[in-house]
Design a protein around this motif. Structure first.
Motif, mmCIF file in Angstrom:
data_model
loop_
_atom_site.group_PDB
_atom_site.id
_atom_site.type_symbol
_atom_site.label_atom_id
_atom_site.label_comp_id
_atom_site.label_asym_id
_atom_site.label_seq_id
_atom_site.Cartn_x
_atom_site.Cartn_y
_atom_site.Cartn_z
ATOM 1 N N VAL A 1 3.643 9.464 12.185
ATOM 2 C CA VAL A 1 2.919 8.772 11.113
ATOM 3 C C VAL A 1 3.394 7.334 10.979
ATOM 4 O O VAL A 1 2.600 6.433 10.646
ATOM 5 N N SER A 2 4.663 7.092 11.226
ATOM 6 C CA SER A 2 5.166 5.713 11.110
ATOM 7 C C SER A 2 4.502 4.786 12.124
ATOM 8 O O SER A 2 4.361 3.587 11.875
ATOM 9 N N ARG A 3 4.048 5.335 13.261
ATOM 10 C CA ARG A 3 3.323 4.505 14.236
ATOM 11 C C ARG A 3 1.915 4.189 13.757
ATOM 12 O O ARG A 3 1.323 3.182 14.177
ATOM 13 N N MET A 4 1.365 5.064 12.893
ATOM 14 C CA MET A 4 0.041 4.799 12.334
ATOM 15 C C MET A 4 0.092 3.681 11.295
ATOM 16 O O MET A 4 -0.910 2.983 11.075
ATOM 17 N N PHE A 5 1.258 3.521 10.654
ATOM 18 C CA PHE A 5 1.434 2.474 9.635
ATOM 19 C C PHE A 5 2.674 1.661 9.997
ATOM 20 O O PHE A 5 3.726 1.768 9.351
ATOM 21 N N PRO A 6 2.598 0.865 11.040
ATOM 22 C CA PRO A 6 3.800 0.148 11.522
ATOM 23 C C PRO A 6 4.353 -0.862 10.524
ATOM 24 O O PRO A 6 5.525 -1.241 10.601
ATOM 25 N N ASN B 1 -1.237 10.540 3.431
ATOM 26 C CA ASN B 1 -1.655 10.044 2.113
ATOM 27 C C ASN B 1 -0.678 9.008 1.571
ATOM 28 O O ASN B 1 -1.081 7.971 1.035
ATOM 29 N N ALA B 2 0.616 9.312 1.694
ATOM 30 C CA ALA B 2 1.618 8.373 1.197
ATOM 31 C C ALA B 2 1.555 7.054 1.968
ATOM 32 O O ALA B 2 1.714 5.971 1.382
ATOM 33 N N GLY B 3 1.315 7.151 3.290
ATOM 34 C CA GLY B 3 1.207 5.931 4.086
ATOM 35 C C GLY B 3 0.018 5.074 3.674
ATOM 36 O O GLY B 3 0.092 3.836 3.674
ATOM 37 N N LYS B 4 -1.102 5.715 3.304
ATOM 38 C CA LYS B 4 -2.284 4.964 2.888
ATOM 39 C C LYS B 4 -2.057 4.228 1.575
ATOM 40 O O LYS B 4 -2.492 3.080 1.394
ATOM 41 N N TRP B 5 -1.374 4.896 0.631
ATOM 42 C CA TRP B 5 -1.285 4.349 -0.711
ATOM 43 C C TRP B 5 -0.006 3.574 -0.980
ATOM 44 O O TRP B 5 0.065 2.804 -1.949
ATOM 45 N N SER B 6 1.025 3.746 -0.162
ATOM 46 C CA SER B 6 2.294 3.057 -0.432
ATOM 47 C C SER B 6 2.172 1.562 -0.158
ATOM 48 O O SER B 6 1.321 1.108 0.616
ATOM 49 N N LEU B 7 3.050 0.802 -0.796
ATOM 50 C CA LEU B 7 3.095 -0.636 -0.549
ATOM 51 C C LEU B 7 3.988 -0.967 0.635
ATOM 52 O O LEU B 7 3.635 -1.769 1.486
ATOM 53 N N LEU C 1 10.356 20.555 -0.313
ATOM 54 C CA LEU C 1 9.844 19.399 0.421
ATOM 55 C C LEU C 1 9.422 18.359 -0.605
ATOM 56 O O LEU C 1 8.649 18.656 -1.527
ATOM 57 N N GLU C 2 9.910 17.127 -0.455
ATOM 58 C CA GLU C 2 9.651 16.081 -1.436
ATOM 59 C C GLU C 2 9.213 14.815 -0.716
ATOM 60 O O GLU C 2 9.883 14.348 0.209
ATOM 61 N N VAL C 3 8.065 14.250 -1.143
ATOM 62 C CA VAL C 3 7.528 13.013 -0.567
ATOM 63 C C VAL C 3 7.328 12.011 -1.694
ATOM 64 O O VAL C 3 6.647 12.312 -2.693
ATOM 65 N N ASN C 4 7.910 10.824 -1.566
ATOM 66 C CA ASN C 4 7.799 9.746 -2.552
ATOM 67 C C ASN C 4 7.222 8.505 -1.899
ATOM 68 O O ASN C 4 7.481 8.229 -0.705
#
Length: 406
Positions: free
Chosen positions: A279-284, A317-323, A339-342
């Motif tokens: 996922v980090s490659r999708m949102f470099p 989802n987090a990658g789309k909305w995070s700053l 499991l926790e995602v922030n």
């Protein structure tokens, strides 16, 4: 054997007592040995035992005694019980040594034949009958115990037959502890199969209903006699095909949810790291961070595809909305795997958080998506009996907590 042992002990005790009486008689009659022998012979008629004694070097034997058997016994001076063979019988004697007027005396009192107890045969018959009765009772008790112990197995067998014939849908869980795990896992497997069947039927019905109308409209335009297709018709067909693509994608994603499976486990830490890297490659332009209190080889009883679907949707989802930052954390507690995602995005109002778990709900239509990600996550977590909770993140955005129970 017990009766014979008791009889032998009684005989030995009686011989020992008689040897004491003979010793006293000889001591009182000495030096008149002849009178002593006569008195002893009278006692022999009473006790029905043979005797022999030796005063100094002179032996004396009672009438009818086997001198060849008794003579060796008088040569020994060790007091106590002695055994001898006579007429194919094993007899018991008792030897006593003492002094009379300074002369050593060896006294032996012996059986002439094995005494028969009154009613000996009757005792054996009684014991035999009692033993048979006890054996019958014991066999009955064993049969009853085995029947009671195996009754849960018979009940499970009957329930399996009812399950096969359709008279019941689950096995009864009131079974002994040894069968509890087996029945629980079997019922859980049945629930998984039923859920999959229901999901497949629902997916097929949704596909049939959703695809029929768009296809019918597109075919109606293509099958007209005119080869000219207006711009409005082209736009309409593109809209319908896009809707069809959207429907197919969503339904196939839902139908692909595998659910929990018996004996399946996943290296959750390794899988989480791989998905985080993907996922980090999708949102470099954004930073994805991972933390865990678990060992790298730690395994949890969850299907790998289910776990990938959950983490993949949450991270996307987090990658789309995070700053700029997304945090993923795995931990184990007494309740299960957490499991926790922030993210540090704009966050969501508390009133809107529950709506996010519904199908097709999108709070911002400007962002690409179908509104299915969190609903699929919820369906998977519910399949494991887990919990999903949407909170305000310490980073300022949304925090998603998921618990996979033990």
């Amino acid at each position: 054997m017990l009766l014979e042992q008791l009889s032998r002990d009684l005989r030995q005790e009686k011989l020992a007592q008689e040897s004491i009486q003979l010793q006293n008689l000889l001591t009182q009659s000495y030096p008149d040995i002849a009178r002593a022998v006569k008195d002893v012979e009278q006692l022999e008629l009473i006790f029905q035992h043979a005797f022999a004694f030796k005063v100094g070097q002179q032996p004396f034997f009672s009438a009818g005694i086997d001198k060849d058997v008794m003579t060796p016994l008088l040569s020994e001076k060790t007091p106590g019980v002695v055994y001898m063979k006579s007429r194919q019988q094993s007899l018991i004697g008792y030897r006593r040594t003492f002094l009379i007027d300074g002369q050593p005396v060896v006294l032996v009192v012996a059986e002439t034949q094995i005494p028969k107890l009154a009613g000996w045969e009757r005792v054996h018959v009684s014991i035999a009958v009692l033993s048979v009765l006890l054996l019958i009772v014991l066999c009955g008790l064993i049969f009853l115990a085995v029947h009671l112990a195996l009754s849960p197995v018979s009940r499970v067998r009957n329930e399996l037959a009812d399950l096969h014939s359709g008279r019941r849908t689950r096995l009864h869980d009131a079974v002994p502890q040894e069968f509890s795990g087996l029945v629980t896992e079997f019922n859980r497997l049945l629930e998984i199969l039923d859920a999959r069947l229901e999901r497949s039927r629902r997916t097929t019905a949704n596909l049939s209903h959703s695809v029929k109308t768009p296809l019918a409209s597109v075919l109606a335009i293509l099958e007209t006699d005119s080869s000219h297709i207006s711009g409005d018709d082209r736009i309409y067909m593109a809209t319908q095909l896009k809707s069809l693509h959207k429907t197919l994608d969503s339904q196939m994603r839902r139908g692909d949810v595998s659910g929990p499976q018996v004996s399946r486990s996943t290296q959750v830490v390794v899988l989480a790291q791989d998905l985080l890297d993907l996922v980090s490659r999708m949102f470099p332009q954004k930073q994805f961070r991972f933390s865990s209190t678990l060992d790298v080889q730690f395994r949890w009883p969850v299907d790998e595809q289910d776990f990938s679907e959950v983490i993949g949707n949450l991270l996307e989802n987090a990658g789309k909305w995070s700053l700029s930052v997304v945090d993923l954390r795995l931990s184990e507690s007494a309740e299960g795997l957490t499991l926790e995602v922030n993210d540090d995005g704009p966050g969501i109002q508390e009133d809107d958080r529950k709506r996010l778990l519904e199908r097709w709900v999108r709070l911002d239509e400007q962002v690409d998506g179908y509104g299915l990600g969190l609903s699929i996550v919820k369906e998977i977590v519910d399949g494991y009996g887990g919990q999903i909770e949407l909170l305000e993140s310490s980073l300022g955005g949304l925090q998603v907590d998921i618990l996979f129970p033990r």
